[in-house]
Design an enzyme around this catalytic site. Sequence first.
Site, PDB file in Angstrom:
ATOM      1  N   CYS A 120     -17.006  24.547   9.477  1.00 32.29           N
ATOM      2  CA  CYS A 120     -16.242  24.161  10.665  1.00 32.29           C
ATOM      3  C   CYS A 120     -16.765  24.860  11.923  1.00 32.29           C
ATOM      4  CB  CYS A 120     -14.755  24.373  10.446  1.00 32.29           C
ATOM      5  SG  CYS A 120     -13.760  23.255  11.460  1.00 32.29           S
ATOM      6  N   HIS A 229     -13.344  21.750   5.427  1.00 34.54           N
ATOM      7  CA  HIS A 229     -12.980  23.049   4.845  1.00 34.54           C
ATOM      8  C   HIS A 229     -12.880  22.987   3.334  1.00 34.54           C
ATOM      9  CE1 HIS A 229     -12.008  25.224   8.579  1.00 34.54           C
ATOM     10  NE2 HIS A 229     -11.830  24.006   9.038  1.00 34.54           N
ATOM     11  N   GLU A 231     -12.940  25.522   1.471  1.00 37.19           N
ATOM     12  CA  GLU A 231     -12.239  26.721   0.993  1.00 37.19           C
ATOM     13  C   GLU A 231     -10.750  26.470   0.786  1.00 37.19           C
ATOM     14  OE1 GLU A 231     -13.133  26.175   4.024  1.00 37.19           O
ATOM     15  OE2 GLU A 231     -11.671  26.983   5.439  1.00 37.19           O
TER      16      GLU A 231
HETATM   17  N1  LIG Z   1     -12.328  25.437  16.985  1.00 34.54           N
HETATM   18  C1  LIG Z   1     -13.325  24.496  16.533  1.00 34.54           C
HETATM   19  C2  LIG Z   1     -13.579  24.682  15.045  1.00 34.54           C
HETATM   20  C3  LIG Z   1     -12.376  24.262  14.258  1.00 34.54           C
HETATM   21  C4  LIG Z   1     -12.132  25.070  13.009  1.00 34.54           C
HETATM   22  O1  LIG Z   1     -12.914  25.898  12.578  1.00 34.54           O
HETATM   23  N2  LIG Z   1     -10.954  24.809  12.459  1.00 34.54           N
HETATM   24  C5  LIG Z   1     -10.424  25.613  11.406  1.00 34.54           C
HETATM   25  C6  LIG Z   1      -9.147  26.226  11.879  1.00 34.54           C
HETATM   26  C7  LIG Z   1      -8.589  27.095  10.794  1.00 34.54           C
HETATM   27  C8  LIG Z   1      -7.652  28.088  11.405  1.00 34.54           C
HETATM   28  O2  LIG Z   1      -6.556  27.652  11.803  1.00 34.54           O
HETATM   29  O3  LIG Z   1      -8.067  29.252  11.515  1.00 34.54           O
HETATM   30  C9  LIG Z   1     -12.891  23.051  16.830  1.00 34.54           C
HETATM   31  O4  LIG Z   1     -11.714  22.851  17.193  1.00 34.54           O
HETATM   32  O5  LIG Z   1     -13.719  22.156  16.659  1.00 34.54           O
END
Ligand SMILES: N[C@@H](CCC(=O)NCCCC(=O)O)C(=O)O
Length: 265
Positions: A120, A229, A231
């Site tokens: 991501c 994701h 994970e």
């Molecule tokens: N901010 C970026 C990447 C999005 C991302 O990594 N989402 C996972 C979020 C998990 C969490 O809530 O920590 C975008 O918006 O493209």
Amino acid sequence: MVRDLDGTMKPLIGISCCVKAFGVFNTPNHAASDSYVRAVLGPVDGIPVLLPAAGEALVPGILPRLDGLILTGSRSNVCPDHYQGPAHAEGTPEDPARDSTTLPLIRAALAAGVPLLAICRGFQELNVALGGTLDQRIQDLPGRFDHSTPSDQKLASLRVAKAHAVRLTPGSALAKLAGGETLPVNSLHNQGIAKLAPRLVAEAWAPDGTIEAVRVRDVPGFALGVQWHPEYDWSQDAVSRGLFETFGRAAKDWAARLHMAQAAE
Ligand SMILES: N[C@@H](CCC(=O)NCCCC(=O)O)C(=O)O
């Protein structure tokens, strides 16, 4: 490699941290989701180590000790200065300390051959680190749909549920894992790849054309990024589990080759 409690040698897997303010005084902390630690302890079959967002100075000391690297997701976004993009809209979360760590870390890991799995935000960092650019709100682009999950979605089951399918490159590692050329994935992002970095090969696309997975073309080892994701669902999704298992085998192979090379010196 490091020795596990039962004496087994396992690969040491670095997990990138974000800087997040929390605690009694709401001061900065270096944090990563437990879901990445569980994935490393589970299907990767490695030992996790959190990598603080301490800047490029961290890289030469930590990278030689890692057998694999996971770049994690985050609500924060890569600062547009790193890809000559327009300033973010007011209120868009950023994490400059993370950027200043992960972007050089990615370049150094690829140069050294350390297996790398970018997820991501990590997928977006991989593209930027290698000279690509990002669209900052793909839902605002013509013909594109909303790939985000409302941050007020309290139901985790909905937040991480499969949101759309991706088309996979025939014969790619992901297609082999999926046993076909389509794969349902979750979707929690606003940003996406605009200009693909020269060293990256796109290997999965959403129905609206958004690039959803990439491979680094000129490295012999494992170097993949996914916009979704794995994970979140590896315990019940065979493809997510298989992706982590493949990364774990690559980390073990890397460590074994490194050990043999050091023994030959
Ligand atoms: N901010 C970026 C990447 C999005 C991302 O990594 N989402 C996972 C979020 C998990 C969490 O809530 O920590 C975008 O918006 O493209």
